[in-house]
Design an enzyme around this catalytic site. Structure first.
Site, PDB file in Angstrom:
ATOM      1  N   GLU A   4     -14.836  -8.831  17.114  1.00 41.31           N
ATOM      2  CA  GLU A   4     -14.170  -7.572  17.424  1.00 41.31           C
ATOM      3  C   GLU A   4     -13.569  -7.702  18.812  1.00 41.31           C
ATOM      4  O   GLU A   4     -14.192  -8.249  19.731  1.00 41.31           O
ATOM      5  CB  GLU A   4     -15.142  -6.393  17.393  1.00 41.31           C
ATOM      6  CG  GLU A   4     -14.461  -5.070  17.738  1.00 41.31           C
ATOM      7  CD  GLU A   4     -15.378  -3.857  17.622  1.00 41.31           C
ATOM      8  OE1 GLU A   4     -14.880  -2.730  17.776  1.00 41.31           O
ATOM      9  OE2 GLU A   4     -16.585  -4.053  17.383  1.00 41.31           O
ATOM     10  N   CYS A  48     -14.955  -0.390  15.456  1.00 38.28           N
ATOM     11  CA  CYS A  48     -14.341   0.939  15.486  1.00 38.28           C
ATOM     12  C   CYS A  48     -12.840   0.886  15.711  1.00 38.28           C
ATOM     13  O   CYS A  48     -12.135   1.832  15.366  1.00 38.28           O
ATOM     14  CB  CYS A  48     -15.006   1.782  16.566  1.00 38.28           C
ATOM     15  SG  CYS A  48     -16.671   2.316  16.137  1.00 38.28           S
ATOM     16  N   ASN A 103     -15.153   0.923   8.328  1.00 32.06           N
ATOM     17  CA  ASN A 103     -16.109   0.373   9.279  1.00 32.06           C
ATOM     18  C   ASN A 103     -17.054   1.476   9.730  1.00 32.06           C
ATOM     19  O   ASN A 103     -16.619   2.431  10.363  1.00 32.06           O
ATOM     20  CB  ASN A 103     -15.393  -0.192  10.504  1.00 32.06           C
ATOM     21  CG  ASN A 103     -16.370  -0.546  11.618  1.00 32.06           C
ATOM     22  OD1 ASN A 103     -17.030  -1.563  11.568  1.00 32.06           O
ATOM     23  ND2 ASN A 103     -16.472   0.323  12.620  1.00 32.06           N
ATOM     24  N   GLU A 104     -18.299   1.356   9.381  1.00 28.85           N
ATOM     25  CA  GLU A 104     -19.366   2.298   9.707  1.00 28.85           C
ATOM     26  C   GLU A 104     -18.895   3.763   9.636  1.00 28.85           C
ATOM     27  O   GLU A 104     -19.182   4.589  10.504  1.00 28.85           O
ATOM     28  CB  GLU A 104     -20.026   1.994  11.059  1.00 28.85           C
ATOM     29  CG  GLU A 104     -19.187   2.020  12.293  1.00 28.85           C
ATOM     30  CD  GLU A 104     -19.967   1.588  13.539  1.00 28.85           C
ATOM     31  OE1 GLU A 104     -19.739   2.199  14.601  1.00 28.85           O
ATOM     32  OE2 GLU A 104     -20.772   0.640  13.454  1.00 28.85           O
TER      33      GLU A 104
END
Length: 799
Positions: free
Chosen positions: A27, A231, A355-356
């Site tokens: 990331e 994120c 993503n989450e």
């Protein structure tokens, strides 16, 4: 006579396939790409930095004007007729007095541009000038004192944009270097996309990767790489052309001048020079399967939502990406990949959607993606999301969505204390083989000490032994630039010239190098279990708090649920305030103490109201000191959750979460109920959170075994978390051949607080040795606080 302790592996009793279990996650945070893995040495190369990236940024961040020998010039930013409309800014040097030369200088990242004696650097720039056409433009690598280490001369011969290139070789070493571009004459010199790369990149690729960082990653030998986040995938606007859009993969391919600068949600700029094509190349170079993660048209941070009747272009992006990776050159997106220089498909087995994520809007949209992908590419493994918490309402919603849609994997994320990992090493023991598999896409304990790595190693044995349910796992985050830290812990740390792997890195490396292809039956006998104390109830001080706002608490009482005894806090009606103005005045009052309790079962009742601020209520309990306590946060981060957090030695673990928002001016009746290690929270009489804080019950040893299909080796992993050595025989049973020797790889002999650093990058690193076996047995003393891996080799057996 006591039984000799033994760990016995049954070499012919196979368990679950291990598949692609251990991999990595990239990331772009902590300047992991620009200023890190991406080898570009010029910061803000296209003059596109903007306050939308960071309040301190402007188009000339990292640049400064150069005026030498009496020269005078103005340095401004132009927008008319740019090189490319997607990056409209460029530098304009207006020469007023030429003197000894005027121009501009770039400071690079960290301490400056790292220049190494004898190394060559590829420089390029788009330039045009009006006036003094043909006047030399001198490009120099130099020190802060002006000493020149290497140079090139360009002749910008047109008022139209053109690309100019040169190779500069340095004759000295300076890790605080600068890149200067200076000219004489008159008129204006315009510059854009000013670039400087080391010629020596990883695998020698142009627009390539920093060799030392990429080599550390490659040396892990990961089975897969998840990218590009995180994120940053879903945090942004819905318009792909916006500067702060969600991460859209099509913006990241093609010529660099066509890739639009992007606001990174970690508060810096992304050039996107490291884009999807480069990610696929890197995966290919290191033998890792690519796992791209795409947004689903929902930003849970800011509640931006694509209407369902406008979702198709987002679904098409996912389908086009699969074609980009898998299609041949005759397809539209396979043809685009071929034109970029890779005629053969990259291959793609997995794709993640979201993503989450938390919230129903994501799961409603996920179903559309899942159906479309499976209809066109039924063999692709589609990954769902279960949020950034290890348990609770949104976690369960993610798993319910996976069951309903038939997701191949569910992406779990959690960052917890080492104690949580030790207490939950058996987390996946009860997961079923016939359901969606776990993709543990982000996990780490809080810290890069040897203790953190040891706890993670014990937990990883639990991941491996449950390969029937756990399909993929990767530590996160992977990279951190020491001068641009957004988040820690991190697996690899670097500055502008060197990098090192943490203790966590070497644990990950051991498990990746020695994963094996399928589990083998393993059992222990005769091991003495450490004495275990009965779990103590959650006792200690209680207090109420606030953060960044003003809240009111009243009608407070504490009830002993065994005896009915009640402590009334009569007349207590307290307003706590923690606004920025309060802090500046020194008048902030952030907490209200309620004393302590040693009761085993109790309930705290109170009423609460938020008057102002972005967050809600904080109820602390079981507090022994500021570093060890529990907190119920109702309306914490982004005021969208109710969470219960345990903090041990300053390291937090979110035990459970539910979506819930505190409304300003609304009165709430709150209740916190504690029974032993069990915790429940209630809002207006409704049960919101329910969890148990499990304490570590240290196993004598943590162990697992597997077989390597290519070599025939039997692999045994053993982790000793105890404060004492443990003696046990390692026995391989059921092998038709004699077992002559074993390679042993071991991490041991380190203090729990020790860490690797730039001065001692391999202070904590595994050591290798060979041992002879007798009767398929090795007598071994497992050192305290150790990770040991055996590769047992057969002799006399056909392979």
């Amino acid at each position: 006579m006591s039984e000799q302790a033994a760990i016995t592996v049954y070499a012919r009793e196979r368990g679950a396939e291990l598949g692609d279990l251990f991999g990595i996650f990239f990331e772009d945070l902590n300047h992991a790409a620009d200023g890190g893995l991406y080898a570009e040495l010029v910061q803000n190369r296209s003059f596109e930095f903007d306050p939308i990236d960071h309040p301190d940024y402007d188009a000339l961040t990292a640049w400064e004007k150069v005026e030498r020998g009496g020269g005078k010039a103005s340095l401004t930013i132009g927008e008319t007729d740019p090189v490319n409309a997607r990056n409209r800014h460029y530098a304009v040097i207006e020469i007023e007095t030429e003197g000894g030369g005027v121009g501009l200088m770039n400071r690079g990242f960290n301490t400056g541009i790292p220049v190494k004696q004898g190394e060559s650097y590829a420089f390029s720039v788009y330039a045009r000038r009006d006036g003094s056409v043909g006047e030399p433009v001198r490009v120099t690598l130099e020190g802060a004192d002006g000493q020149v280490y290497g140079q090139a001369v360009l002749h910008v011969g047109s008022s139209e944009w053109a690309k100019y290139e040169a190779v500069i070789t340095a004759d000295a070493t300076d890790y605080g270097g600068r890149l200067a571009i200076v000219t004489k004459g008159s008129g204006r010199l315009c510059l854009d996309l000013v670039s400087l790369f080391p010629v020596r990149t990883f695998r020698g690729r142009s627009n390539g990767l920093r060799e030392d960082i990429a080599s550390l990653i490659a040396d892990l030998k990961p089975k897969f790489m998840r990218f590009p986040g995180g994120c940053l995938v879903h945090d942004g606007s819905l318009d792909a052309d916006d500067r702060d859009s969600m991460y859209r993969w099509k913006n990241t391919i093609g010529p660099l001048e066509e890739r639009p600068a992007r606001r990174n949600n970690w508060r810096y700029n992304q050039t996107l020079g490291l884009g999807y094509y480069e990610y696929f190349l890197f995966c290919e170079d290191i033998g890792a399967k690519p796992i791209p993660i795409l947004p689903a048209g929902y930003d849970p941070h800011h509640k931006r939502i694509v209407p369902l009747d406008e979702l198709q272009p987002w679904i098409d992006d996912a389908l086009d990406l699969i074609e980009f990776a898998r299609g041949d050159a005759s397809t539209e997106w396979g043809g685009i990949r071929a034109k970029l220089g890779h005629p053969e498909p990259f291959g793609l087995e997995y794709i993640g959607i979201g993503n989450e994520e938390v919230g129903e809007p994501f799961f409603e949209r996920y179903a559309y993606f899942h159906r479309a992908i499976k209809a066109k590419y039924p063999d692709i493994k589609v990954i769902n999301s279960s949020g950034p918490f290890a348990a609770g309402g949104e976690y369960e919603r993610g798993w319910a969505s996976a069951r309903e849609n038939g997701s191949d994997l569910v992406d779990e994320h959690y960052y917890q204390s080492p104690e949580w990992f030790l207490a939950n090493y058996d987390r996946y023991d009860r997961f079923k083989a016939d359901e969606s598999k776990v993709f543990l896409g982000e996990y780490a304990s809080w810290g890069n000490t040897y203790y953190n790595a040891l706890a993670e190693a014990a937990f990883m044995t639990g991941l491996e032994k449950n390969a029937h349910a756990v399909g993929l796992a990767c530590y996160a985050p992977m990279l951190c630039n020491v001068d641009y830290i957004n988040w820690k812990p991190d697996m690899i740390w670097f500055n502008n010239r060197e990098a090192f792997g943490t203790a966590n890195y070497y644990v990950q490396q051991l498990f990746m190098h020695h994963q094996g292809d399928h589990l083998l039956k393993i059992e222990a006998s005769g091991l003495r279990k450490p004495a275990a104390r009965p779990p103590a109830p959650i006792a200690g001080a209680l207090s109420l708090g606030t953060e960044l706002g003003t809240v009111q608490y009243w009608d407070i009482r504490l009830v002993n649920d065994d005896t009915g005894e009640t402590l009334h806090f009569e007349g207590l009606n307290e307003t706590l305030t923690d606004s920025r103005e309060d802090r500046e005045r020194g008048s902030a009052k952030r907490s209200l103490g309620l004393g302590r309790t040693d009761w085993e079962r109790y309930t705290l009742h109170l009423k609460a109201k938020k008057h102002s601020g972005p967050r809600g209520f904080y109820i602390h309990f079981g507090q022994s000191d500021e570093h060890n306590h529990f907190t119920w946060e109702f309306g914490g981060w982004q005021n969208q959750d109710s969470v219960v957090v345990s903090k041990v030695s300053g390291r937090g673990s979110c035990l459970t979460q539910s979506l819930l928002t505190v409304e300003t001016g609304t009165e709430y009746e709150l209740a916190l109920s504690v029974s032993g290690r069990s915790i429940r929270t209630y809002v207006n009489g409704e049960l919101i959170n329910e969890t148990e804080d499990r304490l570590p019950v240290i196993e004598p040893l943590y162990y697992t075994a597997s077989a390597d299909r290519s070599t025939g080796d039997v692999i045994v992993k053993v982790v000793n978390v105890q404060d004492e050595n443990v003696c046990a025989d390692v026995v391989v049973a059921g092998s038709p051949a004699s077992l002559a020797a074993a390679e042993v790889f071991e991490l041991s002999g380190h203090g729990l607080d020790e860490e690797n650093d730039f001065e001692s990058p391999k202070r904590i690193a595994p050591k290798r040795r060979e041992l002879r076996m007798s009767d398929n047995r090795i007598a071994y003393e497992f050192p305290k606080h150790s990770v040991t891996i055996f590769r047992v080799k057969e002799t006399g057996a056909g392979r």
